[in-house]
Every structure is written in structure tokens, then in C-alpha cells.
Design a protein around this motif. Structure first.
Motif, short mmCIF file in Angstrom:
data_model
loop_
_atom_site.label_atom_id
_atom_site.label_comp_id
_atom_site.label_asym_id
_atom_site.label_seq_id
_atom_site.Cartn_x
_atom_site.Cartn_y
_atom_site.Cartn_z
N THR A 98 10.25 6.55 3.69
CA THR A 98 9.32 5.50 3.28
C THR A 98 7.90 6.05 3.42
O THR A 98 7.43 6.35 4.53
N VAL A 99 7.23 6.22 2.31
CA VAL A 99 5.91 6.86 2.28
C VAL A 99 4.82 5.79 2.26
O VAL A 99 4.84 4.88 1.41
N ARG A 100 3.86 5.89 3.18
CA ARG A 100 2.71 4.98 3.21
C ARG A 100 1.46 5.81 2.89
O ARG A 100 1.00 6.59 3.71
N GLU A 101 1.00 5.66 1.71
CA GLU A 101 -0.16 6.44 1.29
C GLU A 101 -1.46 5.89 1.90
O GLU A 101 -1.60 4.66 2.04
N LYS A 102 -2.37 6.79 2.23
CA LYS A 102 -3.67 6.39 2.79
C LYS A 102 -4.74 6.49 1.69
O LYS A 102 -4.71 7.42 0.89
N PHE A 103 -5.64 5.55 1.73
CA PHE A 103 -6.75 5.54 0.77
C PHE A 103 -8.07 5.35 1.53
O PHE A 103 -8.11 4.63 2.54
N THR A 104 -9.06 6.01 1.06
CA THR A 104 -10.39 5.86 1.66
C THR A 104 -11.35 5.28 0.64
O THR A 104 -11.29 5.59 -0.55
N ALA A 163 3.28 -0.54 8.45
CA ALA A 163 4.50 0.23 8.69
C ALA A 163 5.72 -0.60 8.30
O ALA A 163 5.72 -1.83 8.43
N PRO A 164 6.76 0.04 7.79
CA PRO A 164 7.96 -0.70 7.38
C PRO A 164 8.64 -1.35 8.58
O PRO A 164 8.56 -0.86 9.70
N PHE A 165 9.31 -2.43 8.29
CA PHE A 165 10.01 -3.17 9.34
C PHE A 165 11.34 -2.49 9.65
O PHE A 165 12.08 -2.07 8.76
N HIS A 166 11.68 -2.37 10.93
CA HIS A 166 12.97 -1.86 11.36
C HIS A 166 13.75 -2.99 12.03
O HIS A 166 13.17 -3.77 12.80
N PRO A 167 15.03 -3.10 11.76
CA PRO A 167 15.80 -4.20 12.35
C PRO A 167 15.78 -4.20 13.88
O PRO A 167 15.81 -5.26 14.50
N VAL A 168 15.77 -3.01 14.49
CA VAL A 168 15.81 -2.94 15.95
C VAL A 168 14.68 -2.03 16.43
O VAL A 168 14.19 -1.17 15.68
N PRO A 169 14.26 -2.18 17.68
CA PRO A 169 13.24 -1.29 18.23
C PRO A 169 13.71 0.16 18.20
O PRO A 169 14.90 0.45 18.26
N ARG A 170 12.77 1.06 18.13
CA ARG A 170 13.07 2.50 18.03
C ARG A 170 14.00 2.74 16.84
O ARG A 170 14.93 3.54 16.90
N GLY A 171 13.75 1.98 15.78
CA GLY A 171 14.67 1.98 14.66
C GLY A 171 14.65 3.25 13.84
O GLY A 171 13.65 3.58 13.22
N TRP A 172 15.73 3.96 13.86
CA TRP A 172 15.89 5.14 13.02
C TRP A 172 17.10 4.96 12.09
O TRP A 172 17.34 5.78 11.21
N ALA A 173 17.89 3.89 12.31
CA ALA A 173 19.10 3.66 11.52
C ALA A 173 18.93 2.45 10.63
O ALA A 173 18.35 1.43 11.04
N GLY A 174 19.44 2.53 9.42
CA GLY A 174 19.37 1.43 8.49
C GLY A 174 20.40 0.35 8.81
O GLY A 174 21.34 0.57 9.58
#
Length: 536
Positions: free
Chosen positions: A154-160, A172-183
Motif C-alpha cells: 500500500t503506497v502513500r505518496e507524499k506531496f509538498t 496510514a491504511p487501517f489494519h484489523p489488528v495491532p501490529r498488523g502485518w496479515a490481511g
């Protein structure tokens, strides 16, 4: 020498023919045995469909027949292959008419990969290159693609800003659980395989490693704990739904609990709401609870504040629920006729007694007659299953009540002639005990009550299978965590939905779901919602 060589060649041909005939005979015998086993299995399944799942030993018999059929079909295929290889070496034996297993067509929803065999460029007969396609033959082969893992970036582009020089970036994208690395789908697969398929995390980790993904046991355990915590609100809704019922099924089973110096016997309790037998429209659901022992205080605590009809066995620990002084009132007991019948059935099971080497004299004729009489009650129940309470009660008063009265009179007469040490006497005492008989006959007073407690027993089957896989529960918290997940998975199965698909969707949505709409994720409402989506 030529005559000797000719005779030797003849003998070799005759030997090959004999071997081929023997191989063919073995193949025919194996195929016949497999056919007989398949027909036995089909007959057993038809009987089960006709007479119901509650018949004694039916499930065990089907498992045995399926295993036997598997072995015989495999042996038949091996013998057929040997026979075909032997027949290729001689022409003196007729070919084998092999019975091929009946196979259904491959599902239409599976993707098709078309592999075209290279066409000839010239006629195989005359060599001419003037050939034209006139059709094609298609042979379908079922194949499987190993499970595919992927990493979603999931790419979050930065703009100035060129004017104010401020940096902007999407959240930042939402994760179902804390320390979320699994879908969500991966999380659902992990917890469903652990609690629904009874695969411990160490075995899952080994399988994932063979697929090229290294996930440690502690990493998987961390995610399981996070998921169970995430799903607690949904479990609370299911428990509230179960406790809102006016009639519940209850039972318990043993669970080994790891303790110092070994394991101790803990308990997993189940409470099932299923109104379908009396035509109720409320969705079925099940709630599990874990305890370190079988003390009666546990069901008292589980059902604190609840009042209604409780269908269970005659366990003395439930007696506090039936106390007239209980607040908000006594629970009404309804006992299970399957338990009563089973005590007689074990004495009347000829096949089992023969297997144990017992003499025919040890088989009780009283038990035979008792089973026959009780089975007549089950026949009536099968006819009225699914009807409304009033209709069921009317049929029971008209048909079952006279049978029960006759059964009681007959049992008391037989009991008077038996020694107190007779096994049949113990079975009769269990049924006719003053503490039990009112519970057994309560189904004659309430059309909602079932004749058996099989609904609760069915909910515990998965636990019995799981004990063979995970051996023990690691801690009391682990038992409570298992009870929560068994409740969710068991409720999904009762509502005929795929537990893993449901869990994946719930995990993805539950954190964003307002408390007021959390009920939309319950299995029965989720099932209805997905049906509407498919219809659209």
C-alpha cells in the motif's frame, strides 16, 4: 533343438496366459468387493437419511464403511493395472471389463485452461497437406495450483506545497489488528485452521515454511490473540441471543489442561439455542464456556439470571439450577431419551458383545424390548419434527403418552423381577428414578421440548476430534480463547455458512462498524446480506 525351443516358447506363452488370467481374476474380485462396499455405504447413508442422524452407532458405521471403501477401491485400481499389464503380454485371455468409479462433472465455476495439441500438417494416410479441421475432442483433467501467497504494498505518496511548503500525505491504511502485518483472509485462515480444523499453530508454521513463507509460532500466536480480542463483541451478541431463548440444550466434555507435572481434566461446556425442531424462526446459535473442573458452580454461573427449559443429561451439578428458591426462578429440566436408550442399547448390542467375546446369555432380552419400545417414541418424533409446538403437543398426547405409560408399567414389572446388581436393573433405575422420570416425561407437557439432547452433543463433536490433534489446552486463558472461537465457528455452521469466509469478512469490517450496527455481522444476518448481494 528346434522342437525343444518351440516347446519352451509354448510353455512361456501358457505361463503368461495363466498369469494374465490370475491377474484378471484378482482384478474382478477386487472390483466386486469394492462394489459391494460401495453399495453397503450407500444403503447405510440412505438409512441414515430416512431414520435420522441420532441412530446409535450410525456415524461410526459410516466412517468404517467409508474407510473400507477407500481401501477396496485403491486395491481394485492396483489389481486392474496389474491385469492390464499382464493382458498386454498375451492374446489368449479376454480383456478386462473394468468398472470405473462414477465421477461427477467438474464444477462449472472452475476456470478452464485450454491446451491444444499440435495438429498434424499432413494426412497420416496419404501424406497430402490438404487437410481441414472438422471438429475436436476435449478431455478434461482436474489439476490444482498450489496456494499462492502475495504481499500487498500500500503506497502513500507524499506531496509538498510550493506555496506554504507543507507536506501532505494520505493517512496510514487501517489494519484489523495491532501490529498488523496479515490481511483479513490470512487471519481468518489461521484461526479457522486452529479452531475449526484442529491444526495447532506449530503444524501450520511447518506447512507455511514448506510453501516458502517463514512464520514463527510466536508470530502466529500473537495474531490469534489479537483476532480473538477483536471478535469478543460479536461473541457477546451471540451469547445474548442464546440466553434470550426460552429453551436451551446443554452438555459438557473433557478437555486436557496442561498443568504442573502433566495434565488435568478441564471442561468445555456448550449451550445451544435451536428452535427449528418446533418450527421456531429464531436463528440457531451456540455458546461454549471453559472451566478448570466440572463443579456445579460453573453451569450455575453460566446461566445466571436465565429462566426456561433446560435440556441436558442427569448430571447432579445442574440441580442448583432446578432449586425452587433460585432467583429469578427455577430452571425446568428436560432429560434426554438418547441417554436412557443408550444404557439399554449397550446391553442389547449383539454385534458389540460378540466382538468382546461375550456369551449370548449376557445379552439382555429386557434391554432388547426396552430399545424397541423407546424406538417407537423416536418414530413419532421424526414425523412431527419441524411442526409447531401446539401440533407437536397434540400428537404426543395422542400417540406418545400411551406408549410412555405402557413403558413405565412394563419397566416397573421387569424391575421387580431383577436383582439390584443386574445391569438391566441399573438402566431401568436411571430412567425411573423419582429425580429423573419427571424430566424424561416433560416432553409430553411442552411441544417445544425435544426428545433428545442431540443438538448439544453434535456441537461437541468437533472438540472430540480436536483432542486427538492438539492433545491439551496450554492454559486456562487458552481454554477460554478456544471457547470463544468454537462459539463463533459453531454458530456459523449452524446457519449453513462458510466459517472461514464469514470470519474474513468480519475481521475486515468489525473495527469500522458502529456498535449500533454490529449485529449486521452476526452469521444469520450476514448470510441474508450476502444472499441479497448475489441476487443483485
Amino acid at each position: 533343438m528346434s522342437d525343444a525351443a518351440s516347446e519352451l516358447e509354448t510353455l512361456r506363452a501358457e505361463l503368461a496366459a495363466t498369469k494374465a488370467e490370475l491377474a484378471r481374476s484378482n482384478a474382478v474380485v477386487s472390483a466386486s468387493e469394492a462394489l459391494i462396499a460401495g453399495l453397503k455405504l450407500e444403503i447405510a447413508m440412505l438409512k441414515r437419511e430416512k431414520y435420522g442422524r441420532s441412530a446409535e452407532r450410525t456415524a461410526q458405521l459410516l466412517d468404517q464403511l467409508e474407510l473400507q471403501l477407500e481401501e477396496l477401491e485403491t486395491a481394485a485400481a492396483e489389481d486392474a493395472l496389474r491385469a492390464e499389464q499382464a493382458l498386454e503380454k498375451t492374446s489368449k485371455v479376454r480383456t478386462l471389463d473394468r468398472r470405473k468409479p462414477v465421477r461427477k462433472a467438474f464444477p462449472e465455476h472452475l476456470p478452464r485452461e485450454r491446451v491444444v495439441v499440435e495438429a498434424p500438417k499432413a494426412c497420416a494416410c496419404c501424406g497430402s497437406d490438404r487437410i481441414a479441421k472438422m471438429g475436436e475432442d476435449i478431455t478434461e483433467t482436474l489439476e490444482v495450483v498450489p496456494r499462492q501467497w502475495k504481499v500487498i504494498q500500500t503506497v502513500r505518496e507524499k506531496f509538498t506545497c510550493r506555496d506554504c511548503e507543507k507536506i501532505s500525505q494520505p493517512p496510514a491504511p487501517f489494519h484489523p489488528v495491532p501490529r498488523g502485518w496479515a490481511g483479513p483472509s490470512l487471519l481468518a485462515m489461521i484461526v479457522f485452521e486452529k479452531f475449526g480444523q484442529h491444526q495447532p499453530l506449530n503444524r501450520q508454521a511447518e506447512r507455511y515454511a514448506r510453501e516458502g513463507v517463514e512464520l514463527s509460532l510466536s508470530t502466529l500466536a500473537d495474531q490469534v490473540g489479537a483476532v480473538t480480542g477483536l471478535l469478543e463483541p460479536l461473541h457477546a451478541l451471540i451469547e445474548a441471543h442464546v440466553r434470550a431463548a426460552g429453551r436451551l440444550h446443554g452438555d459438557d466434555t473433557t478437555v486436557p489442561l496442561l498443568a504442573r507435572g502433566g495434565t488435568k481434566t478441564a471442561r468445555l461446556w456448550t449451550y445451544v439455542r435451536d428452535d427449528r425442531p418446533f418450527g421456531g424462526t429464531a436463528p440457531p446459535a451456540v455458546v461454549f464456556r471453559f472451566s478448570r473442573d466440572r463443579s456445579g458452580e460453573h453451569p450455575v454461573g453460566h446461566l445466571e439470571g436465565w429462566k426456561g427449559v433446560f435440556q441436558a443429561d442427569a448430571y447432579a451439578g445442574y440441580n442448583q439450577l432446578y432449586d425452587q428458591k433460585r432467583v429469578p426462578g427455577p430452571v425446568v429440566p428436560a432429560l434426554c431419551w438418547s441417554h436412557a436408550r443408550r444404557k439399554f442399547f449397550e446391553l442389547a448390542d449383539v454385534e458389540r458383545n460378540i466382538r468382546k467375546g461375550k456369551d449370548a446369555k449376557e445379552i439382555s432380552p429386557v434391554a432388547f424390548d426396552a430399545v424397541r419400545r423407546i424406538d417407537a417414541l423416536f418414530d413419532i418424533e421424526r414425523e412431527i419434527n419441524g411442526h409447531g409446538p401446539a401440533e407437536r403437543l397434540e400428537a404426543r398426547q395422542r400417540l406418545s403418552a400411551p406408549l410412555v405409560e405402557d413403558l413405565e408399567h412394563w419397566l416397573r414389572g421387569e424391575r421387580a423381577r431383577l436383582s439390584k446388581h443386574a445391569k438391566a436393573a441399573k438402566a431401568i433405575d436411571y430412567l425411573l428414578s423419582p429425580r429423573h422420570w419427571l424430566g424424561f416425561t416433560r416432553f409430553l407437557e411442552d411441544g417445544r421440548i425435544c426428545l433428545t439432547n442431540n443438538a448439544a452433543e453434535r456441537s461437541l463433536r468437533g472438540v472430540a476430534l480436536g483432542r486427538k490433534a492438539w492433545l491439551f489446552t496450554g492454559s486456562e486463558r487458552g481454554g477460554q480463547r478456544a471457547a470463544l472461537m468454537y462459539s463463533l465457528i459453531g454458530t456459523a455452521k449452524l446457519n449453513d455458512i462458510d466459517p472461514q469466509a464469514w470470519l474474513a469478512d468480519v475481521i475486515a469490517r468489525i473495527s469500522d462498524m458502529p456498535v449500533s450496527r454490529l449485529h449486521e455481522l452476526l452469521p444469520w444476518e450476514w448470510n441474508a446480506a450476502t444472499s441479497l448481494v448475489k441476487a443483485a
